[in-house]
Scaffold this motif. Structure first.
Motif, short mmCIF file in Angstrom:
data_model
loop_
_atom_site.label_atom_id
_atom_site.label_comp_id
_atom_site.label_asym_id
_atom_site.label_seq_id
_atom_site.Cartn_x
_atom_site.Cartn_y
_atom_site.Cartn_z
N ASP A 302 35.24 9.40 34.00
CA ASP A 302 34.09 8.94 33.22
C ASP A 302 33.64 7.59 33.75
OD1 ASP A 302 34.14 11.08 31.50
OD2 ASP A 302 35.18 10.03 29.89
N VAL A 303 32.34 7.40 33.90
CA VAL A 303 31.82 6.10 34.35
C VAL A 303 30.50 5.82 33.64
CG1 VAL A 303 30.70 7.12 36.39
CG2 VAL A 303 31.26 4.70 36.37
N ILE A 304 30.30 4.56 33.23
CA ILE A 304 29.09 4.12 32.55
C ILE A 304 28.27 3.27 33.51
CG2 ILE A 304 28.18 2.69 30.66
CD1 ILE A 304 30.76 3.35 29.10
N VAL A 305 26.98 3.56 33.63
CA VAL A 305 26.10 2.73 34.47
C VAL A 305 25.13 1.96 33.59
CG1 VAL A 305 26.22 4.23 36.48
CG2 VAL A 305 24.40 4.60 34.82
N GLY A 306 24.74 0.77 34.08
CA GLY A 306 23.73 -0.02 33.38
C GLY A 306 24.25 -0.82 32.22
N PHE A 307 25.56 -1.09 32.19
CA PHE A 307 26.12 -1.92 31.13
C PHE A 307 25.55 -3.34 31.26
CE2 PHE A 307 29.47 -4.50 29.12
CZ PHE A 307 29.63 -3.80 27.94
N PRO A 308 25.30 -4.05 30.14
CA PRO A 308 24.73 -5.40 30.23
C PRO A 308 25.56 -6.29 31.18
CG PRO A 308 24.80 -4.68 27.96
CD PRO A 308 25.51 -3.63 28.74
N SER A 345 24.53 -7.04 21.59
CA SER A 345 23.98 -8.41 21.57
C SER A 345 24.16 -9.14 22.90
CB SER A 345 24.67 -9.22 20.46
OG SER A 345 26.05 -9.33 20.72
N PHE A 346 24.72 -8.45 23.91
CA PHE A 346 24.92 -9.10 25.21
C PHE A 346 23.59 -9.38 25.90
CE2 PHE A 346 29.47 -7.37 26.28
CZ PHE A 346 29.96 -8.07 25.19
N LYS A 347 23.58 -10.46 26.68
CA LYS A 347 22.40 -10.78 27.48
C LYS A 347 22.47 -10.04 28.82
CE LYS A 347 21.88 -15.21 25.18
NZ LYS A 347 22.00 -16.67 25.29
N ASN A 348 21.52 -10.36 29.70
CA ASN A 348 21.46 -9.72 31.03
C ASN A 348 21.38 -8.20 30.92
OD1 ASN A 348 21.71 -12.28 32.34
ND2 ASN A 348 23.92 -12.20 31.95
N VAL A 349 20.47 -7.75 30.04
CA VAL A 349 20.26 -6.32 29.84
C VAL A 349 19.68 -5.69 31.11
CG1 VAL A 349 18.92 -4.62 28.53
CG2 VAL A 349 19.98 -6.56 27.35
N VAL A 350 20.22 -4.55 31.50
CA VAL A 350 19.74 -3.85 32.69
C VAL A 350 18.53 -3.00 32.30
CG1 VAL A 350 20.34 -2.19 34.50
CG2 VAL A 350 22.08 -3.79 33.64
N PRO A 351 17.39 -3.15 32.99
CA PRO A 351 16.21 -2.33 32.65
C PRO A 351 16.51 -0.83 32.73
CG PRO A 351 15.62 -4.10 34.17
CD PRO A 351 17.12 -4.10 34.08
N LYS A 352 15.86 -0.06 31.87
CA LYS A 352 16.17 1.36 31.77
C LYS A 352 15.87 2.12 33.06
CE LYS A 352 16.31 1.94 26.83
NZ LYS A 352 15.90 2.69 25.63
N ASN A 353 14.84 1.70 33.80
CA ASN A 353 14.55 2.42 35.05
C ASN A 353 15.66 2.20 36.08
OD1 ASN A 353 13.67 -0.35 35.28
ND2 ASN A 353 12.53 0.20 37.13
N ILE A 354 16.29 1.03 36.04
CA ILE A 354 17.41 0.77 36.97
C ILE A 354 18.65 1.53 36.52
CG2 ILE A 354 18.96 -1.03 37.87
CD1 ILE A 354 16.59 -2.94 37.86
N SER A 356 18.61 4.37 35.07
CA SER A 356 18.34 5.76 35.46
C SER A 356 18.58 5.97 36.95
CB SER A 356 16.90 6.10 35.10
OG SER A 356 16.59 7.40 35.49
N LYS A 357 18.15 5.02 37.77
CA LYS A 357 18.34 5.12 39.23
C LYS A 357 19.83 5.13 39.57
CE LYS A 357 17.85 2.24 43.32
NZ LYS A 357 17.60 0.85 43.74
#
Length: 440
Positions: A302-308, A345-354, A356-357
């Protein structure tokens, strides 16, 4: 005439096992179970809240039920029902919402099946979910999901499951064995162990920290259950998958060489932000140990992408880490913000299009990994348990190490295990084979 009930399950294997247990309670009350697409008096939806899509699908499923029978009583149970009961109760057509402590008592709430103007809610403080209800699913003739543990004491910053299911607690070993024997008596050949955090097996009711039995002892005892030809560990945290367990599985009668081990990120900085309980170096050790004693083992990740906070550099390091690792496939999750989690509530949110990529890149890597694993299995001899479904003229099955095979449909193969030689990978990515002999 008996009242009719239909079920729809969202989410994980654990939910499927619990839906089956709830369905058996309806049968005990004289209800007839029908397919969800058919007309029923009651529709029960077992919800999930792990991903954003699972939340959105709920409304669609309620509409399906109303289309089949506008007068039917609609009940919601499960994780989403515990986390956001009022939100579910507000969905048009929903009559009853039951939280974590009430879902197994659903038939007690059905004295009057008249549709309500508003959804009735019976929820609880999740701290009250300190008791254990054993479950197993028997909908599929070939395999059953056997629940051995529930809840989680981990505090991963992205996860709502402790809020939805409560503290870690386990079934008694004797009861797990009894359920496995009941499954075996129904002619089912394979059991998949399931739970929220099954490696934490041993904690009793009320979050009792005294471990009467360990996960290793559970594995050893289940291996002795007659009639079960295969036992599969569904998903286990890397820090809880001990070398002793890997060794026992490698020499086991029934446990198959297939492990699914959550990683979530290949970068230690992100693992720390997630509050995971290991660093990537431990993950490397676990994979190396499995491959050492079971070179043919299948290892899913299992791997999560786009974590803050996941920069391009962090992601590429995860990609390269997974690319170099001797694993078999990935389950890729695109991070989505969940209410009442620390990461929301974390900062440095990864944009959704990134996000998805990055997800697309890892899904491509997963396809490459699975293909490479299948290619390594060509010309090897494996046992295959055949499924019960006719899919466009083909019957499918899985080897002990989770290679998916196919052959022209033959009803006599259903729920049988055969020794085969894997021959070639077809255009659809499935493997063709030659029969060697029947095992079971």
């Amino acid at each position: 005439m008996n009242k009719k009930v239909a079920f729809y399950t969202l989410g994980c294997k654990l939910n499927f096992s619990e839906t089956s247990t709830i369905a058996r309670s309806f049968k005990d009350e004289g209800f007839e179970r029908v397919d969800f697409s058919e007309t029923a008096d009651i529709y029960v939806i077992n919800t999930c809240s792990v991903t954003e899509n699972a939340d959105k699908r709920f409304k669609t499923i309620v509409k399906q039920a109303q289309k089949a029978n506008p007068e039917a009583f609609v009940a919601a149970v499960g994780c989403y029902a515990q986390l956001k009961p009022e939100e579910l109760a507000d969905v048009n057509g929903v009559d009853l919402v039951l939280g974590a402590t009430e879902k197994f008592k659903i038939t007690d709430y059905l004295n009057d099946l008249t549709k309500n103007d508003f959804g009735e809610v019976h929820s609880c403080d999740i701290n009250d979910a300190d008791f254990y209800v054993g479950s197993y699913s028997i909908g599929d003739r070939t395999r059953a999901f056997l629940k051995v543990q529930d809840g989680c004491d981990y505090k991963c910053t992205y996860c709502t499951i402790p809020l939805a299911r409560g503290i870690s607690r386990s079934d008694e070993l004797a009861n797990v064995i009894k359920n496995a024997q009941e499954i075996s008596a129904k002619g089912i050949k394979e059991i998949v162990l399931t739970g929220v955090n099954i490696g934490d097996y041993g904690k009793g009711e009320f979050g009792n920290k005294k471990h009467e039995h360990t996960f290793l002892e559970l594995v050893q005892e289940l291996d002795q259950v007659e009639g079960i030809e295969r036992l599969r560990i569904s998903s286990i945290e890397p820090n809880l998958l001990k070398n002793e367990t890997i060794d026992v599985v490698s020499k086991s009668r029934a446990f198959v060489p297939h492990f699914h081990i959550p990683l979530q990120s290949g970068h230690n900085d992100i693992l720390k932000l997630m509050k995971r309980r290991y660093m990537r170096e431990l993950y490397v050790d676990r994979v190396a140990k499995i491959n050492e004693v079971m070179p043919h083992a299948c290892i899913g990740v299992d791997v999560i992408v786009g974590f803050p906070g996941e920069t391009e550099e962090h992601f590429l390091e995860t990609y390269n880490f997974l690319n170099a690792l001797d694993i078999s496939y990935l389950h890729v999750f695109t991070y989505s913000e969940r209410d009442n989690t620390e990461a929301a509530s974390f900062k440095n949110v990864v944009p959704k299009n990134i996000r998805s990529k990055r997800s697309k890149m890892l899904r491509g890597l997963s396809a490459k990994k699975r293909r490479a694993f299948y290619e390594k299995q060509i010309n090897t001899s494996r046992s295959v348990l055949f499924e019960s479904e006719n899919k466009e003229g083909y019957i499918h099955g899985f080897t002990e190490n989770y290679v998916k095979v196919k052959a022209p449909w033959d009803p006599y193969l259903v729920n049988t295990i055969h020794q085969v030689k894997l021959k070639s990978i077809d255009d659809d990515g499935l493997v063709r084979f030659e029969f060697e002999n029947i095992l079971v």
